[in-house]
Design a protein around this motif. Structure first.
Motif, mmCIF file in Angstrom:
data_model
loop_
_atom_site.group_PDB
_atom_site.id
_atom_site.type_symbol
_atom_site.label_atom_id
_atom_site.label_comp_id
_atom_site.label_asym_id
_atom_site.label_seq_id
_atom_site.Cartn_x
_atom_site.Cartn_y
_atom_site.Cartn_z
ATOM 1 N N ARG A 269 0.827 -1.211 0.000
ATOM 2 C CA ARG A 269 0.000 0.000 0.000
ATOM 3 C C ARG A 269 0.862 1.262 0.000
ATOM 4 N NH1 ARG A 269 -3.526 -3.125 3.383
ATOM 5 N NH2 ARG A 269 -2.592 -2.269 5.283
ATOM 6 N N PHE A 270 1.985 1.238 0.690
ATOM 7 C CA PHE A 270 2.890 2.389 0.658
ATOM 8 C C PHE A 270 3.471 2.578 -0.748
ATOM 9 C CE2 PHE A 270 2.911 2.920 5.217
ATOM 10 C CZ PHE A 270 3.303 4.238 5.369
ATOM 11 N N LYS A 271 3.805 1.477 -1.397
ATOM 12 C CA LYS A 271 4.328 1.577 -2.752
ATOM 13 C C LYS A 271 3.276 2.108 -3.704
ATOM 14 C CE LYS A 271 7.300 0.956 -6.051
ATOM 15 N NZ LYS A 271 8.493 1.835 -6.162
ATOM 16 N N TYR A 272 2.034 1.686 -3.523
ATOM 17 C CA TYR A 272 0.951 2.197 -4.378
ATOM 18 C C TYR A 272 0.731 3.691 -4.155
ATOM 19 C CZ TYR A 272 -3.822 3.307 -5.764
ATOM 20 O OH TYR A 272 -4.913 3.921 -6.307
ATOM 21 N N LYS A 273 0.873 4.136 -2.903
ATOM 22 C CA LYS A 273 0.712 5.555 -2.610
ATOM 23 C C LYS A 273 1.783 6.389 -3.295
ATOM 24 C CE LYS A 273 0.001 8.723 1.267
ATOM 25 N NZ LYS A 273 -0.028 8.854 2.750
ATOM 26 N N ALA A 274 2.993 5.833 -3.421
ATOM 27 C CA ALA A 274 4.081 6.552 -4.086
ATOM 28 C C ALA A 274 3.942 6.497 -5.607
ATOM 29 C CB ALA A 274 5.434 5.984 -3.658
ATOM 30 N N THR A 275 3.535 5.338 -6.146
ATOM 31 C CA THR A 275 3.375 5.179 -7.600
ATOM 32 C C THR A 275 2.014 4.547 -7.885
ATOM 33 O OG1 THR A 275 4.487 3.033 -7.462
ATOM 34 C CG2 THR A 275 5.858 4.948 -8.020
ATOM 35 N N PRO A 276 0.955 5.358 -7.969
ATOM 36 C CA PRO A 276 -0.410 4.820 -8.148
ATOM 37 C C PRO A 276 -0.682 4.362 -9.581
ATOM 38 C CG PRO A 276 -0.465 7.209 -8.064
ATOM 39 C CD PRO A 276 0.968 6.826 -7.829
ATOM 40 N N THR A 277 -0.088 3.241 -9.972
ATOM 41 C CA THR A 277 -0.300 2.678 -11.298
ATOM 42 C C THR A 277 -1.284 1.514 -11.207
ATOM 43 O OG1 THR A 277 1.569 1.162 -11.015
ATOM 44 C CG2 THR A 277 2.035 3.327 -11.984
ATOM 45 N N PRO A 278 -1.902 1.123 -12.349
ATOM 46 C CA PRO A 278 -2.844 -0.013 -12.320
ATOM 47 C C PRO A 278 -2.224 -1.297 -11.793
ATOM 48 C CG PRO A 278 -3.076 1.219 -14.362
ATOM 49 C CD PRO A 278 -1.890 1.800 -13.659
ATOM 50 N N PHE A 279 -0.934 -1.512 -12.087
ATOM 51 C CA PHE A 279 -0.288 -2.730 -11.583
ATOM 52 C C PHE A 279 -0.302 -2.772 -10.059
ATOM 53 C CE2 PHE A 279 3.640 -4.571 -9.848
ATOM 54 C CZ PHE A 279 3.498 -5.895 -10.259
ATOM 55 N N TRP A 280 0.037 -1.667 -9.432
ATOM 56 C CA TRP A 280 0.089 -1.652 -7.970
ATOM 57 C C TRP A 280 -1.308 -1.644 -7.362
ATOM 58 C CZ3 TRP A 280 4.001 -3.288 -5.495
ATOM 59 C CH2 TRP A 280 5.288 -3.152 -6.021
ATOM 60 N N VAL A 281 -2.312 -1.204 -8.116
ATOM 61 C CA VAL A 281 -3.698 -1.330 -7.636
ATOM 62 C C VAL A 281 -4.051 -2.804 -7.469
ATOM 63 C CG1 VAL A 281 -6.116 -0.969 -8.214
ATOM 64 C CG2 VAL A 281 -4.477 0.861 -8.601
ATOM 65 N N TRP A 282 -3.707 -3.606 -8.500
ATOM 66 C CA TRP A 282 -3.987 -5.034 -8.412
ATOM 67 C C TRP A 282 -3.162 -5.695 -7.302
ATOM 68 C CZ3 TRP A 282 -7.987 -7.424 -10.227
ATOM 69 C CH2 TRP A 282 -8.669 -6.903 -11.330
ATOM 70 N N MET A 283 -1.938 -5.246 -7.119
ATOM 71 C CA MET A 283 -1.112 -5.807 -6.055
ATOM 72 C C MET A 283 -1.702 -5.508 -4.678
ATOM 73 S SD MET A 283 1.284 -7.548 -7.400
ATOM 74 C CE MET A 283 2.295 -7.798 -5.955
ATOM 75 N N VAL B 239 -16.759 -6.152 8.354
ATOM 76 C CA VAL B 239 -16.846 -4.865 7.662
ATOM 77 C C VAL B 239 -15.662 -3.971 8.023
ATOM 78 C CG1 VAL B 239 -18.204 -2.752 7.446
ATOM 79 C CG2 VAL B 239 -19.351 -4.975 7.440
ATOM 80 N N LEU B 240 -15.318 -3.912 9.306
ATOM 81 C CA LEU B 240 -14.240 -3.024 9.729
ATOM 82 C C LEU B 240 -12.873 -3.539 9.302
ATOM 83 C CD1 LEU B 240 -15.461 -2.005 13.306
ATOM 84 C CD2 LEU B 240 -15.692 -0.774 11.144
ATOM 85 N N ARG B 241 -12.741 -4.826 9.061
ATOM 86 C CA ARG B 241 -11.483 -5.353 8.527
ATOM 87 C C ARG B 241 -11.248 -4.908 7.080
ATOM 88 N NH1 ARG B 241 -7.194 -7.136 11.532
ATOM 89 N NH2 ARG B 241 -7.788 -8.700 13.079
ATOM 90 N N LEU B 242 -12.295 -4.427 6.424
ATOM 91 C CA LEU B 242 -12.177 -3.999 5.024
ATOM 92 C C LEU B 242 -11.954 -2.498 4.890
ATOM 93 C CD1 LEU B 242 -15.072 -6.142 3.503
ATOM 94 C CD2 LEU B 242 -12.621 -6.594 3.360
ATOM 95 N N SER B 243 -11.560 -1.829 5.968
ATOM 96 C CA SER B 243 -11.365 -0.372 5.898
ATOM 97 C C SER B 243 -10.208 0.016 4.988
ATOM 98 C CB SER B 243 -11.126 0.184 7.305
ATOM 99 O OG SER B 243 -9.942 -0.383 7.865
ATOM 100 N N TRP B 244 -9.321 -0.928 4.660
ATOM 101 C CA TRP B 244 -8.185 -0.618 3.789
ATOM 102 C C TRP B 244 -8.634 -0.280 2.364
ATOM 103 C CZ3 TRP B 244 -8.061 -3.693 -0.470
ATOM 104 C CH2 TRP B 244 -8.705 -4.934 -0.396
ATOM 105 N N THR B 245 -9.863 -0.627 1.991
ATOM 106 C CA THR B 245 -10.332 -0.342 0.626
ATOM 107 C C THR B 245 -10.359 1.143 0.319
ATOM 108 O OG1 THR B 245 -12.620 -0.422 1.448
ATOM 109 C CG2 THR B 245 -11.708 -2.447 0.514
ATOM 110 N N LYS B 246 -10.385 1.967 1.368
ATOM 111 C CA LYS B 246 -10.365 3.417 1.140
ATOM 112 C C LYS B 246 -9.079 3.856 0.448
ATOM 113 C CE LYS B 246 -9.350 7.823 2.590
ATOM 114 N NZ LYS B 246 -8.026 8.469 2.756
ATOM 115 N N SER B 247 -7.977 3.100 0.667
ATOM 116 C CA SER B 247 -6.692 3.497 0.080
ATOM 117 C C SER B 247 -6.673 3.371 -1.432
ATOM 118 C CB SER B 247 -5.564 2.654 0.689
ATOM 119 O OG SER B 247 -5.776 1.275 0.421
ATOM 120 N N VAL B 248 -7.552 2.547 -2.032
ATOM 121 C CA VAL B 248 -7.590 2.398 -3.500
ATOM 122 C C VAL B 248 -8.795 3.098 -4.104
ATOM 123 C CG1 VAL B 248 -6.307 0.244 -3.461
ATOM 124 C CG2 VAL B 248 -8.798 0.191 -3.282
#
Length: 599
Positions: free
Chosen positions: A462-476, A530-539
């Motif tokens: 997730r930190f890597k996706y925040k630095a480089t928000p590309t489709p590949f890192w979205v899937w990762m 439901v609360l375990r899925l709060s990480w979905t906000k990052s994408v």
């Protein structure tokens, strides 16, 4: 004058006398010692001490190197004994004073564990007698056979567990020995260790909790009105002030919320008769109650809002460095935490610092129930650690003088440290699992460590996706976080809460439940999911401004703490019912002695 040799001989004689007294007391109560000469053998030897029990002539204090301090102490002793000329003689070996103190504490703990076990035996005997009495009364009421009941009753009354007084005698012996050697013949001091009583709650704590809660609400309303009137939180307001207030307020608010939920846990555990002090091995006379936790929560919020109101007044008055007020609040909080005086729940503060030391230096310390329970709390407080990082950077760098808050947020070192902080609680918890595996050889501990390692991988992606928000890192992010969430949910429901027991009479739950309404368990399972899925906000790219983003992040952090609060209750419920941690009612305390071989 006494020579060192005579003083040493006197200490050995005194120690042997104490040991003889202890073993003689145990022998009088039917305890035999394997490998030591009995009274008949001692009489045949014809020694000057008659029938007294003899200890081996060379006995050395042996403290296991279970933590870094003891390991360093053992290395130092070995080094000194190697350099000494008489190091070949075991009886003349150097023993550090700290090691003697550890040995004395171990012996005291052994006495306390023995006394606790004897008290449990007495309660077990009385409960069984009462149970037999009630069973027989029920039998008479149903069958109307009084004669058979009298026969059974006579058998119970004459049985050994009902008539024997060995447990009482041994308990008195242990109490007298502890009173003599560890309490200076002060019975009140001895009973504080042997039989600590639950601290009596007073109405003053309830009154203060209500007072600070009302004060907090009033001050928060005042602060909201003043901030709105000054326009400081408008879109064109002071950005540095908003950043500082967000981090400082969020830091203390999350701590306060966690204290409040822990108070709710304590209240629910008490209501459902879950003995958390027994499970955590807390002293009943110093353990927190739910009222104490509510008081701490209200006091924290009252103090932080008071500081924010003062800070806002100083800004309006044009005082130099007004943002130093939140920094002074942080320094004051640290001072209260480390205060050596017996105020502000000193025993609780010291226990907290000791547990945090064990967590930070994992896996070098033995993992206890309270240690891994606190480490689990830290995995839900990653945003708190991030806020603490910003506050430390802001004030230590002197940024409050000119308000260049970008000094911290734009720094590359700051971003790298933020990455480390994000997975540090998971690393500590994984190290605890590995330490438990090395001691218990339980494969489940390796699987448990894998859960936290997968969480570290997901955080890194997730930190890597925040630095480089590309489709590949979205899937990762989706793949890694989904796998980690499934892993965590399985462990929450099956291992920690004990649900999904095969062939359970309660669908998807376990056989034994404390709460009467089963619907509560199903709601908690859905809420946890439901609360375990709060990480979905990052994408999710939600079009909101920076202030709204801050509020959303704070709301997510609060929801995670709420999820942890409900996890705490069901985890302790499962521990109380099924002893999933495999703990024992009485600790086994090894005596700190080792017999040396003479060549």
């Amino acid at each position: 004058p006494d020579t060192p040799q005579s003083m040493s001989d006197g200490s050995v004689e005194e120690g042997a006398a104490v040991a003889d007294e202890v073993m003689a007391a145990l022998e009088r109560n039917g305890v035999s010692f394997v490998g030591l000469p009995g009274k008949k053998d001692a009489k045949k030897e014809g020694s000057g001490r008659g029938g007294r029990l003899q200890l081996p002539s060379t006995v050395r204090i042996d403290i296991p190197a279970s933590n870094p301090g003891r390991a360093a102490l053992k290395v130092w002793e070995e080094l000194v004994n190697v350099l000494r000329k008489d190091g070949a003689d075991p009886a003349a070996a150097f023993v550090h004073r700290k090691k003697v103190q550890h040995a004395e504490k171990n012996i005291r703990d052994a006495f306390m564990a023995l006394y606790r076990g004897l008290e449990l035996l007495k309660k077990f005997s009385s409960l069984n007698i009462k149970a037999f009495t009630k069973i027989l009364k029920k039998f008479v009421k149903v069958s109307e056979q009084q004669r058979a009941t009298d026969l059974f009753s006579q058998k119970v009354k004459t049985s050994s567990f009902s008539t024997s007084d060995k447990v009482l005698q041994l308990s008195d012996e242990v109490e007298s020995l502890f009173l003599k050697h560890f309490a200076g013949n002060d019975r009140m001091v001895a009973m504080k260790y042997l039989n600590p009583q639950q601290r009596k709650s007073t109405h003053m704590i309830t009154f203060l909790a209500g007072l600070f809660t009302g004060t907090f609400v009033s001050l928060f309303i005042i602060y909201t009105i003043l901030a709105h009137a000054s326009g400081i939180f408008a879109s064109a307001g002071d950005t540095a002030y908003k950043e500082l207030v967000y981090h400082v307020f969020s830091m203390f608010a999350l701590i306060s919320l966690h204290c409040f939920l822990y108070g709710c846990n304590l209240f629910m555990w008490k209501s459902t008769r879950i003995n958390q002090n027994f499970i955590f091995d807390f002293m009943p006379n110093t353990a927190l109650t739910h009222r104490d936790a509510f008081l701490m929560s209200a006091f924290i919020m009252c103090t932080v809002v008071t500081a924010l109101v003062i800070n806002l007044f100083l800004i309006d008055a044009g005082v130099s460095y007004p943002n130093a007020v939140p920094g002074a609040l942080i320094v004051l909080s640290a001072g209260v935490l480390f205060c050596p005086f017996n105020v502000f729940y000193r025993s609780t503060r010291y226990c907290f610092m000791r547990i945090m030391r064990n967590i930070i230096f994992s896996p070098f310390y033995k993992v206890l129930m309270a240690d891994f329970f606190m480490a689990d709390q830290l995995t839900s407080q990653v945003p708190l650690l991030r806020h603490m990082e910003f506050a430390a950077c802001y004030f230590m760098a002197g940024s409050f003088r000119a308000n260049p808050y970008e000094t911290c947020t734009n720094s590359q070192q700051y971003k790298h440290l933020a990455y480390v902080i994000s997975f540090l609680p998971y690393y500590w918890r994984a190290m605890q699992c590995l330490r438990s595996y090395l001691e218990e050889h339980d494969v489940d501990q390796l699987a448990h460590a894998g859960k936290y390692m997968s969480a570290m991988v997901a955080a890194a992606v997730r930190f890597k996706y925040k630095a480089t928000p590309t489709p590949f890192w979205v899937w990762m992010v989706l793949i890694s976080s989904t796998g980690t969430t499934a892993y965590q949910l399985y462990w929450d429901f099956v291992k920690d809460w004990g649900f999904f027991t095969p062939k359970s009479k309660n669908l998807w739950l376990r056989d034994d439940l404390i709460l009467k309404n089963k619907f509560t368990y199903y709601v908690s399972m859905m809420l946890n999911l439901v609360l375990r899925l709060s990480w979905t906000k990052s994408v999710m790219k939600i079009p909101i401004n920076k202030n709204e983003t801050r509020l959303l992040d704070f709301f997510r952090a609060s929801l995670e703490i709420i999820r942890r609060g409900q996890w705490n209750f069901y985890r302790m419920e499962n521990e109380h019912l099924n002893n999933v941690g495999k703990f024992r009612a009485v600790k086994t305390v090894p005596l700190p002695f080792q017999e040396l071989e003479m060549y």
